[in-house]
Structure formats: C-alpha cells, structure tokens
Design a protein around this motif. Structure first.
Motif, PDB file in Angstrom:
ATOM      1  N   GLU A  80      13.167 -14.597  17.534  1.00  0.00           N
ATOM      2  CA  GLU A  80      12.323 -14.095  16.873  1.00  0.00           C
ATOM      3  C   GLU A  80      11.528 -14.750  15.978  1.00  0.00           C
ATOM      4  O   GLU A  80      10.065 -14.700  15.969  1.00  0.00           O
ATOM      5  N   ALA A  81      12.003 -15.115  15.277  1.00  0.00           N
ATOM      6  CA  ALA A  81      11.343 -16.337  13.901  1.00  0.00           C
ATOM      7  C   ALA A  81      10.511 -17.641  14.858  1.00  0.00           C
ATOM      8  O   ALA A  81       9.116 -17.836  14.044  1.00  0.00           O
ATOM      9  N   ILE A  82      11.028 -17.861  15.975  1.00  0.00           N
ATOM     10  CA  ILE A  82      10.829 -18.885  16.677  1.00  0.00           C
ATOM     11  C   ILE A  82       9.163 -19.510  17.642  1.00  0.00           C
ATOM     12  O   ILE A  82       8.230 -19.553  17.206  1.00  0.00           O
ATOM     13  N   TYR A  83       9.773 -18.327  18.416  1.00  0.00           N
ATOM     14  CA  TYR A  83       9.158 -17.880  20.035  1.00  0.00           C
ATOM     15  C   TYR A  83       8.269 -16.655  19.503  1.00  0.00           C
ATOM     16  O   TYR A  83       7.281 -16.633  20.256  1.00  0.00           O
ATOM     17  N   GLY A  84       9.079 -15.600  18.536  1.00  0.00           N
ATOM     18  CA  GLY A  84       7.928 -14.618  18.508  1.00  0.00           C
ATOM     19  C   GLY A  84       7.835 -13.335  19.554  1.00  0.00           C
ATOM     20  O   GLY A  84       7.078 -12.701  19.726  1.00  0.00           O
ATOM     21  N   VAL A  85       8.789 -13.829  20.216  1.00  0.00           N
ATOM     22  CA  VAL A  85       9.578 -12.334  20.710  1.00  0.00           C
ATOM     23  C   VAL A  85      11.064 -11.899  20.841  1.00  0.00           C
ATOM     24  O   VAL A  85      11.779 -13.150  20.376  1.00  0.00           O
ATOM     25  N   SER A  86      11.184 -11.179  21.113  1.00  0.00           N
ATOM     26  CA  SER A  86      12.389 -10.687  21.286  1.00  0.00           C
ATOM     27  C   SER A  86      13.407 -10.835  22.335  1.00  0.00           C
ATOM     28  O   SER A  86      14.501  -9.990  22.591  1.00  0.00           O
ATOM     29  N   THR A  87      12.946 -11.142  23.982  1.00  0.00           N
ATOM     30  CA  THR A  87      14.013 -11.441  24.403  1.00  0.00           C
ATOM     31  C   THR A  87      14.275 -13.968  24.640  1.00  0.00           C
ATOM     32  O   THR A  87      13.131 -14.140  24.361  1.00  0.00           O
ATOM     33  N   LEU A  88      15.540 -14.024  25.068  1.00  0.00           N
ATOM     34  CA  LEU A  88      16.205 -14.530  24.999  1.00  0.00           C
ATOM     35  C   LEU A  88      15.829 -15.472  25.856  1.00  0.00           C
ATOM     36  O   LEU A  88      15.090 -14.979  27.247  1.00  0.00           O
ATOM     37  N   PRO A  89      15.690 -16.512  25.749  1.00  0.00           N
ATOM     38  CA  PRO A  89      14.839 -17.818  26.959  1.00  0.00           C
ATOM     39  C   PRO A  89      15.892 -18.606  27.327  1.00  0.00           C
ATOM     40  O   PRO A  89      16.647 -18.144  27.510  1.00  0.00           O
ATOM     41  N   GLN A  90      15.078 -18.773  28.307  1.00  0.00           N
ATOM     42  CA  GLN A  90      15.958 -18.638  29.409  1.00  0.00           C
ATOM     43  C   GLN A  90      16.776 -19.724  29.232  1.00  0.00           C
ATOM     44  O   GLN A  90      18.037 -20.301  30.149  1.00  0.00           O
ATOM     45  N   TRP A  91      16.606 -21.301  28.332  1.00  0.00           N
ATOM     46  CA  TRP A  91      17.770 -22.076  28.325  1.00  0.00           C
ATOM     47  C   TRP A  91      19.196 -21.399  27.384  1.00  0.00           C
ATOM     48  O   TRP A  91      20.028 -22.435  26.788  1.00  0.00           O
ATOM     49  N   LEU A  92      18.802 -20.093  26.636  1.00  0.00           N
ATOM     50  CA  LEU A  92      19.431 -19.584  25.656  1.00  0.00           C
ATOM     51  C   LEU A  92      20.660 -18.439  26.426  1.00  0.00           C
ATOM     52  O   LEU A  92      20.807 -17.491  25.934  1.00  0.00           O
ATOM     53  N   GLU A  93      20.263 -18.258  28.190  1.00  0.00           N
ATOM     54  CA  GLU A  93      20.778 -16.821  28.827  1.00  0.00           C
ATOM     55  C   GLU A  93      22.023 -16.877  28.771  1.00  0.00           C
ATOM     56  O   GLU A  93      23.004 -15.635  28.557  1.00  0.00           O
ATOM     57  N   PHE A  94      23.000 -17.768  28.332  1.00  0.00           N
ATOM     58  CA  PHE A  94      24.117 -17.960  28.883  1.00  0.00           C
ATOM     59  C   PHE A  94      24.789 -17.391  27.542  1.00  0.00           C
ATOM     60  O   PHE A  94      25.824 -16.609  27.427  1.00  0.00           O
ATOM     61  N   VAL A  95      24.161 -16.911  26.552  1.00  0.00           N
ATOM     62  CA  VAL A  95      24.857 -16.462  25.350  1.00  0.00           C
ATOM     63  C   VAL A  95      24.451 -14.792  25.657  1.00  0.00           C
ATOM     64  O   VAL A  95      25.929 -14.916  24.799  1.00  0.00           O
ATOM     65  N   SER A  96      24.677 -14.124  26.209  1.00  0.00           N
ATOM     66  CA  SER A  96      24.432 -12.793  26.600  1.00  0.00           C
ATOM     67  C   SER A  96      25.399 -12.679  27.197  1.00  0.00           C
ATOM     68  O   SER A  96      25.832 -11.993  27.007  1.00  0.00           O
ATOM     69  N   TYR A  97      26.232 -13.445  27.945  1.00  0.00           N
ATOM     70  CA  TYR A  97      27.732 -13.569  28.623  1.00  0.00           C
ATOM     71  C   TYR A  97      28.446 -13.401  27.503  1.00  0.00           C
ATOM     72  O   TYR A  97      29.907 -13.657  27.673  1.00  0.00           O
ATOM     73  N   LEU A  98      28.684 -14.358  26.140  1.00  0.00           N
ATOM     74  CA  LEU A  98      29.852 -14.521  25.682  1.00  0.00           C
ATOM     75  C   LEU A  98      30.290 -13.393  24.875  1.00  0.00           C
ATOM     76  O   LEU A  98      31.573 -13.529  25.095  1.00  0.00           O
ATOM     77  N   SER A  99      30.194 -12.339  24.505  1.00  0.00           N
ATOM     78  CA  SER A  99      30.308 -11.102  24.257  1.00  0.00           C
ATOM     79  C   SER A  99      31.703 -11.067  24.846  1.00  0.00           C
ATOM     80  O   SER A  99      32.651 -10.572  24.775  1.00  0.00           O
ATOM     81  N   ALA A 100      31.411 -10.679  25.949  1.00  0.00           N
ATOM     82  CA  ALA A 100      31.982 -10.195  27.450  1.00  0.00           C
ATOM     83  C   ALA A 100      33.004 -10.865  27.782  1.00  0.00           C
ATOM     84  O   ALA A 100      34.011 -10.074  27.400  1.00  0.00           O
ATOM     85  N   VAL A 101      32.911 -12.247  27.345  1.00  0.00           N
ATOM     86  CA  VAL A 101      33.905 -13.290  27.658  1.00  0.00           C
ATOM     87  C   VAL A 101      35.365 -12.960  26.704  1.00  0.00           C
ATOM     88  O   VAL A 101      36.416 -13.214  26.915  1.00  0.00           O
ATOM     89  N   ALA A 102      34.467 -13.279  25.646  1.00  0.00           N
ATOM     90  CA  ALA A 102      35.120 -12.244  24.340  1.00  0.00           C
ATOM     91  C   ALA A 102      36.660 -11.630  24.838  1.00  0.00           C
ATOM     92  O   ALA A 102      37.057 -11.429  24.436  1.00  0.00           O
TER      93      ALA A 102
END
Length: 383
Positions: A234-256
């Motif tokens: 949010e601070a860098i890009y001004g949006v509240s959606t994961l950028p494409q290069w960070l999309e893998f992060v969304s699955y980390l909690s499920a893997v955990a």
C-alpha cells in the motif's frame, strides 16, 4: 453460569458493551451487514452486494460489496433485519447480541481456568474489535475453543463446523483438530462433512448463486493490507492488491497449515494444554503469513494465549494492534452511525507517512508475537 452473570464486574461490562454497541459501529462493515440482511429478506443472496441509499449512502461509495462471512452469520443478518424492521440503530444493537454474549462466555471459560477473565470484559482493544466494531470473530473464536477443549465431547465436531460457518478463522487451528482426533478419523471426516453441509444448505434451499462465492474465494487471496507485513504494498504502490511478482505470498498461509497438520500428526500434543499450544502456534503462523489480516482476526491468537498462559504474557500483544487500528483509521470509522461525514474528513489523512506507520506497527506486532512465543517456550506443543 447464572451466578457469574450476576457478578458486579460482569453486569457492568454488559451495560458498557450494550451502551457502546447501540451508537458505534465500523461504517463500512455495518453497511455490508445491513445490505446482506436486506438482501436476504428481499429473497436475494447476501453475497451479491448492491446499492444502498438514505443516510448509509454518505461517506462511502453507494455500492456495497457482498458479505464476507460464511452462511450462518449471513443468515443471522437477515433475521436481524427482519426483527429490527430495517431501523439502523435497532439493527446495530440486535446484530451485536451474540457478539456481547460471546465476550461474556469467553470470560466465563477463562475464569473457570483461573485466568484473566477481565480481558474479555473491559480490555479496550477487545471491546473495539468485537462489541463496538460489529464483526463476529469472537463468536467464531468461542466456538473454535469449545471444539478443542475438552477433546472427548460429542459436540466438538458441531461447534468447530459452526465456527467455520460464522467466520473461517478456525482454519488457523485445523492442526489442533487433526492432532486431537487423529485416532478417531471418522470424527475428522464427520466434522468437515458437517461443515460442507452447513455451507451448501442455504445455497440449495434458498437458491443463492454458488459461483458468486467461488469467485469471491479466489479473490480472497489477492487483497493485501491490514496488520500484515505485506501492507508495504500500500505504501509503495498505493494499491491494496498483491502485485504479480508477489502473488506467491497469498498461498504461504495455506501451505503453512498443511505443514503444521503433518507435524501435528507426527508429534501430537501430550494433553489439552498442548492442543491449545499447537493451535496458538498454527494460528500465529497462519496470520503472520496472510497478505491481509484485519485487526479483529487477532482475537484467536490472543484468546489462545490466555487459554494457555492464563493471561497475556505482555500488554504489547493488544497495545500494538490497538495502535495499528488508530493508524488504520479504524477507530474514527466507528463514529459513522452518529456522524456519517466523518468518513469524508478522514480523506485528508491519506498520506504515505500513515501507510508506513501501519507497516512499522505490523512489524512491531510480529516481533512481539514471536519473541513471546519463543521466550515463553510456547512453540513446543508436544511436551
């Protein structure tokens, strides 16, 4: 239980929560609940969203998204809308009755264990994210805790499924369920079969469109923000959606969670406290890796801390999220029903400094959480 309710500190807390609940509510989430209830009474799905008029159209966009909670809470909003005849303040207070009751029930459970039951009666952070805010996270937490302690109760499967169907916070303690019931695998199967049945029933019986929820579930992985280290987006890009290069992060909690289930089955807890410790570790890991974590989601971690330790090991565990709520403008938004223009006034605070303060507070929260888990040796659930 009746004698407990007659205690002065409990009665005072009930009056306090009712008084705060009537006038205060998070504006955005109140509108979502209100429209969901209206949709149900009108024969529509609460997950469809729609437009809202009158005083609730002020401040925010006139379009309101569909509800994010699972069907039991969605159905409850319909009942509340019907009973309140659509009156905003009546809807607000009736909606919060189970939330206030959950706070009292949690305090009773902790009192029976000799713990800090006053946390659930008077703590400012607890009251903010529950009876003031109007989200049912504490109701889901109560049912989740009941489901795993004691372990041999027949109703554990039903309460766990009900918790998931109010809000899926209990996903974060799924390893505790697998570990506690691994030798009775039929109970695990029954639990998730019950959950699926409770979820699908209103879609089949009331004709709600299932694809709306499926699409919404896929979007569940995309938002970023809240008290999460990934809110730097949010601070860098001004949006509240994961950028494409960070999309893998969304699955980390499920893997955990999957990894924690495997570890829990291999090294099961030795007793009920171990089950709570396991839930505490898995919930902490799950919410630490989630791209989006709302302030009220942390109730499951704080409640498990109290169940294990009797009280929170450090006040910073609730002070940091409360400070974050301030930087996140969640606190002033509770005034929406009394003064809708407050939302427009908050627009002047949309400054990068505030966003970086949110990031710094999130890092502080995570540091406090994990140093506490390690220092108190709470991560070893199998001993």
């Amino acid at each position: 239980m009746f004698n407990y309710l007659m205690r002065r500190e409990v009665l005072c807390s009930i009056f306090l929560q009712v008084g705060l609940s009537f006038f205060l509510a998070h504006g955005y989430d109140f509108r979502v609940n209100y429209l969901a209830g209206k949709n149900i009474v009108s024969g529509l799905s609460p997950y469809e969203g729609g437009y809202i008029g009158g005083p609730l159209s002020a401040g925010y966009d006139s379009y309101v998204q569909g509800i994010g909670e699972t069907p039991i809470w969605a159905l409850f909003t319909g009942l509340v809308y019907l009973v309140s005849f659509g009156d905003i303040f009546l809807f607000n207070i009736i909606l919060k009755i189970p939330i206030i009751m959950a706070n009292i029930a949690l305090s009773y459970l902790v009192m029976k264990r000799g713990g800090d039951y006053l946390f659930f009666l008077y703590n400012p952070y607890l009251l903010l994210v529950s009876s003031i805010w109007g989200k049912p996270d504490n109701v889901a937490v109560l049912l989740a805790i009941i489901s795993i302690a004691p372990l041999d109760r027949w109703y554990g499967s039903l309460t766990f499924a009900s918790s998931l169907m109010i809000k899926p916070l209990a996903i974060s303690i799924t390893p505790s369920v697998f570990a506690a019931w691994w030798e009775k695998r039929k109970r695990i199967f029954f639990t998730f079969a019950t959950t699926a049945s409770m979820f699908l029933a209103p879609f089949i019986l009331l004709g709600w469109k299932l694809e709306t929820v499926v699409y919404g579930f896929l979007n569940w992985f995309k938002p970023v923000g809240g008290i999460s280290p990934f809110n730097f987006v949010e601070a860098i890009y001004g949006v509240s959606t994961l950028p494409q290069w960070l999309e893998f992060v969304s699955y980390l909690s499920a893997v955990a969670i999957v990894v924690m289930i495997l570890l829990a089955v291999k090294r099961p807890p030795a007793n009920v406290i171990g089950v709570f410790k396991l839930g505490l570790v898995s919930a902490s890991l799950f919410l630490s890796l989630r791209p989006w974590v709302s302030e009220q989601n942390l109730l499951i971690i704080l409640s498990l801390f109290i169940m294990v330790c009797g009280r929170l090991p450090t006040r910073m565990l609730w002070i940091a999220p409360l400070v974050f709520a301030g930087f996140n403008l969640s606190i002033p938004q509770q005034l929406y029903l009394l003064y809708p223009p407050v939302i427009e006034g908050l627009a002047v605070l949309n400054h990068p400094i505030r966003l970086w303060l949110k990031f710094a507070t999130s890092i502080t929260w995570l540091a406090v959480l994990w140093t506490t888990l390690i220092r108190k040796d709470l991560w070893r659930w199998w001993v």
